[in-house]
Design a protein around this motif. Structure first.
Motif, PDB file in Angstrom:
ATOM      1  N   ARG A   1      12.308  58.811  55.557  1.00 18.02           N
ATOM      2  CA  ARG A   1      11.855  59.650  56.504  1.00 18.02           C
ATOM      3  C   ARG A   1      10.736  59.662  57.174  1.00 18.02           C
ATOM      4  NH1 ARG A   1      16.389  61.765  57.368  1.00 18.02           N
ATOM      5  NH2 ARG A   1      15.478  64.153  57.308  1.00 18.02           N
ATOM      6  N   ALA A   2       9.894  59.485  56.533  1.00 14.23           N
ATOM      7  CA  ALA A   2       8.569  59.450  56.982  1.00 14.23           C
ATOM      8  C   ALA A   2       8.750  58.901  58.367  1.00 14.23           C
ATOM      9  CB  ALA A   2       7.206  59.633  56.971  1.00 14.23           C
ATOM     10  N   ASP A   3       9.079  57.796  58.323  1.00 19.80           N
ATOM     11  CA  ASP A   3       9.208  56.931  59.503  1.00 19.80           C
ATOM     12  C   ASP A   3      10.020  57.299  60.810  1.00 19.80           C
ATOM     13  OD1 ASP A   3       7.484  55.142  58.608  1.00 19.80           O
ATOM     14  OD2 ASP A   3       9.406  53.726  57.431  1.00 19.80           O
TER      15      ASP A   3
ATOM     16  N   ASP B   1      19.365  62.504  44.098  1.00 20.12           N
ATOM     17  CA  ASP B   1      18.729  61.512  43.163  1.00 20.12           C
ATOM     18  C   ASP B   1      17.782  62.580  42.280  1.00 20.12           C
ATOM     19  OD1 ASP B   1      20.545  59.897  43.824  1.00 20.12           O
ATOM     20  OD2 ASP B   1      19.269  58.868  44.485  1.00 20.12           O
ATOM     21  N   ALA B   2      16.779  63.500  43.833  1.00 24.25           N
ATOM     22  CA  ALA B   2      15.545  64.339  42.636  1.00 24.25           C
ATOM     23  C   ALA B   2      16.309  64.772  41.839  1.00 24.25           C
ATOM     24  CB  ALA B   2      15.329  64.918  43.882  1.00 24.25           C
TER      25      ALA B   2
ATOM     26  N   ALA C   1       7.965  69.250  49.212  1.00 24.03           N
ATOM     27  CA  ALA C   1       6.736  68.375  51.551  1.00 24.03           C
ATOM     28  C   ALA C   1       8.088  67.525  51.577  1.00 24.03           C
ATOM     29  CB  ALA C   1       6.318  67.765  50.058  1.00 24.03           C
ATOM     30  N   VAL C   2       9.741  67.254  51.043  1.00 24.40           N
ATOM     31  CA  VAL C   2      10.554  66.581  52.524  1.00 24.40           C
ATOM     32  C   VAL C   2      10.862  67.765  53.239  1.00 24.40           C
ATOM     33  CG1 VAL C   2      11.959  64.827  51.972  1.00 24.40           C
ATOM     34  CG2 VAL C   2      10.247  63.701  50.713  1.00 24.40           C
ATOM     35  N   GLN C   3      11.880  68.712  52.895  1.00 24.35           N
ATOM     36  CA  GLN C   3      12.325  69.715  53.305  1.00 24.35           C
ATOM     37  C   GLN C   3      11.386  70.449  54.200  1.00 24.35           C
ATOM     38  OE1 GLN C   3      13.264  71.810  49.879  1.00 24.35           O
ATOM     39  NE2 GLN C   3      15.929  71.111  50.380  1.00 24.35           N
ATOM     40  N   GLU C   4      10.291  70.137  53.819  1.00 28.73           N
ATOM     41  CA  GLU C   4       9.324  71.683  54.757  1.00 28.73           C
ATOM     42  C   GLU C   4       8.953  70.584  55.914  1.00 28.73           C
ATOM     43  OE1 GLU C   4       5.586  72.355  53.188  1.00 28.73           O
ATOM     44  OE2 GLU C   4       4.675  73.099  54.855  1.00 28.73           O
ATOM     45  N   ALA C   5       9.117  68.840  55.412  1.00 27.49           N
ATOM     46  CA  ALA C   5       8.404  67.981  56.399  1.00 27.49           C
ATOM     47  C   ALA C   5       9.379  68.154  57.454  1.00 27.49           C
ATOM     48  CB  ALA C   5       7.772  66.511  55.841  1.00 27.49           C
ATOM     49  N   ASP C   6      10.224  68.148  56.505  1.00 29.29           N
ATOM     50  CA  ASP C   6      11.888  67.676  57.346  1.00 29.29           C
ATOM     51  C   ASP C   6      12.401  69.321  58.463  1.00 29.29           C
ATOM     52  OD1 ASP C   6      14.776  65.587  58.097  1.00 29.29           O
ATOM     53  OD2 ASP C   6      15.507  67.659  57.821  1.00 29.29           O
TER      54      ASP C   6
ATOM     55  N   LEU D   1      18.969  62.200  53.492  1.00 30.87           N
ATOM     56  CA  LEU D   1      18.008  63.509  52.987  1.00 30.87           C
ATOM     57  C   LEU D   1      19.646  64.023  51.220  1.00 30.87           C
ATOM     58  CD1 LEU D   1      15.853  65.474  52.899  1.00 30.87           C
ATOM     59  CD2 LEU D   1      17.593  66.660  54.313  1.00 30.87           C
ATOM     60  N   ALA D   2      20.529  63.736  51.709  1.00 33.55           N
ATOM     61  CA  ALA D   2      21.705  64.359  51.197  1.00 33.55           C
ATOM     62  C   ALA D   2      21.336  63.532  49.339  1.00 33.55           C
ATOM     63  CB  ALA D   2      22.533  64.198  51.178  1.00 33.55           C
ATOM     64  N   THR D   3      21.178  62.304  49.724  1.00 36.01           N
ATOM     65  CA  THR D   3      21.301  61.254  48.358  1.00 36.01           C
ATOM     66  C   THR D   3      19.673  61.734  47.732  1.00 36.01           C
ATOM     67  OG1 THR D   3      22.784  59.701  49.918  1.00 36.01           O
ATOM     68  CG2 THR D   3      20.831  58.517  47.611  1.00 36.01           C
TER      69      THR D   3
END
Lengths: 120, 380
Positions: free
Chosen positions: B118-120, B156-157, B57-62, B150-152
């Motif tokens: 990332r959302a902000d 971590d994920a 979701a983060v990658q797609e949103a980004d 984003l790399a961090t």
């Protein structure tokens, strides 16, 4: 089982002799008188006859003659205490009598004579 | 023997039931553990799914955010927003799943914080696009690239995901070990029960054999006993018959003796001459009926009385009394014939008589005498 006719007018003697010979394996027909003995041999055929000499209404000699007329070959023992001397009795008894056994002796004498006259 | 045998069989069956109970308890326990382990595996898989979900979701949103920054297409902004919403949902579920695991939960919270940042950032870029400020957009994107946030986030994920897979591997090992243990318990128990059942069967076979042998021994003993009883019965019967014969002989002896005595008495009493039996001392021991009839005396008046009380014998010519002649005659064993005498009856009547004496012999011994008395007038 061999059958013996015993003729004696004394009840006690008849009963005792019958008991003794029955114990020895014989069938005993007892008669108290000559007439009764003749009635017995009308229906039975004994293989031997034992007869007392003195009877109430007759004597043994007459009874033996009448029995012998019917049972010609049947041996007869004269069983009496009247004749005191057996040696006299042996020669004095009629020919119809096969043997004389004195009543004064033990019953084994009678048994021995029965076995002699009726072997097997 | 029966009690002991039954006790042993019962003990074996108790052990068999005990082993079955252990197998059942073990099976239940390991089934429960296995169920728990399966829940745990599902939980880990769910957590991994949420991690994959919020990373995607983060990658797609980004990506959609950057595309919107270039194209300004509202659909791409909507897609980015939607992806951030999904990210939030995945974080919520992920946090809930790691609630009991403080370490992973903290990582999950830290990742959520990065996601919110990332959302902000996306919101600021959207605003700058709406206000047509390309320089600001470039500045924000450059700052983001420089921060390496984003790399961090991805690193971590990925660690969190690896940690979950590590746990999954451990759970699988434990599940395998439990399954092996359960298998061992079940097969071991079944094997032990087979051995026990075989032992019980052997024991029952031995018991039946022993019982059969015992029955045979008892049967043989009974047969022996029966033979002994028959032998003993035959012996007793023979002894009884012998005794009966002896008894009959004894009765016959008495009867014969009685008969002879009676007959002898009849004969003696039938004699018309007077007969007196005497002892050697000339006492009367026995008389016949003719004596009683002639003297008129009872038998009791005569027995054991001296002969000369009733019978007087004349004196011989030489002066010797007749009784002395009797004594000599008896001693010598000689008979005396036709001696004259007088018989005295009950009324003291004197009756002239002739007297004969004969010694009484028992084998070779003289035991007494027999005197026969005849009335003188009867002699021809």
């Amino acid at each position: 089982m061999k059958t013996i006719l015993h003729l004696d007018d004394e009840d006690a003697i008849r009963e005792l002799v019958a008991a003794y010979l029955t114990l020895q394996g014989y069938r005993v027909l007892s008669a108290a008188s000559r007439v009764e003995a003749l009635k017995v041999i009308e229906r039975e055929k004994p293989q031997l006859v034992i007869c007392d000499l003195q009877l109430d209404e007759s004597d043994g000699i007459r009874a033996i003659e009448q029995i012998k007329a019917v049972l010609r070959d049947v041996p007869v023992i004269l069983f009496t205490g009247v004749i005191f001397d057996p040696s006299v009795a042996a020669t004095a008894t009629p020919k119809t009598v096969n043997s004389y056994v004195p009543k004064t002796g033990p019953l084994t004498n009678l048994l021995a004579e029965i076995k002699r006259l009726m072997p097997g | 023997m029966n009690d002991r045998f039954l006790r042993r069989v019962l003990a074996f069956f108790l052990v068999i039931f005990g082993v079955l109970a252990v197998i059942a308890a073990g099976a239940l326990r390991y089934t429960s553990i296995s169920a728990s382990s399966a829940d745990w595996v599902n939980h880990i898989n769910a957590t991994v799914h949420e991690i994959d979900g919020f990373v995607a979701a983060v990658q797609e949103a980004d990506g959609e955010m950057r595309a919107f920054a270039l194209s300004g297409d509202p659909r791409e902004r909507a897609a980015s927003r939607e992806a951030f919403d999904r990210m939030t949902e995945h974080f919520e579920i992920g946090k809930a799943l790691t609630r009991d695991d403080p370490g992973n939960n903290a990582t999950m919270v830290a990742l959520e914080a990065i996601g919110r940042k990332r959302a902000d950032l996306a919101q600021e870029i959207w605003n700058a696009k709406d206000q047509n400020q390309p320089a600001r957009i470039q500045s924000l994107l450059a700052a983001d690239a420089a921060s390496g946030e984003l790399a961090t986030f991805k690193r971590d994920a990925a660690r969190l995901r690896e940690d979950q897979f590590g746990r999954l591997a451990t759970a699988e090992k434990i599940a395998y070990r439990n399954a092996q243990t359960l298998r061992m318990v079940v097969w071991g128990g079944l094997g032990a029960n087979f051995v026990l059942l075989f032992s019980v069967a052997w024991l029952i076979r031995d018991g039946l054999n022993a019982r059969r042998k015992l029955a045979e021994v008892l049967e043989a003993a009974n047969a022996r006993l029966e033979v002994q009883v028959k032998e003993r019965t035959a012996e007793l019967q023979a002894a009884n018959e012998s005794l009966t014969v002896q008894c009959l002989e004894a009765k016959w002896s008495n009867l014969s003796m009685e008969h002879q005595l009676r007959y002898a008495n009849v004969i003696v009493n039938a004699v018309s001459d007077m007969v007196l039996v005497l002892t050697k001392a000339f006492h009367i021991t026995r008389v016949n009926t003719a004596v009683i009839n002639t003297t008129g005396l009872a038998e009791t008046d005569l027995i054991n009385k001296p002969l000369d009380q009733f019978l007087q014998i004349g004196t011989s010519p030489g002066g010797t009394s007749s009784f002395e002649i009797f004594v000599r005659s008896l001693r010598d064993g000689r008979d005396m014939r036709r001696l004259a005498g007088i018989l005295v009856d009950k009324r003291q009547t004197r009756i002239p008589v002739w007297i004969n004496l004969q010694p009484l012999r028992d084998r070779d011994r003289i035991v007494g005498a027999v005197v026969t008395v005849v009335r003188a007038e009867t002699i021809q």
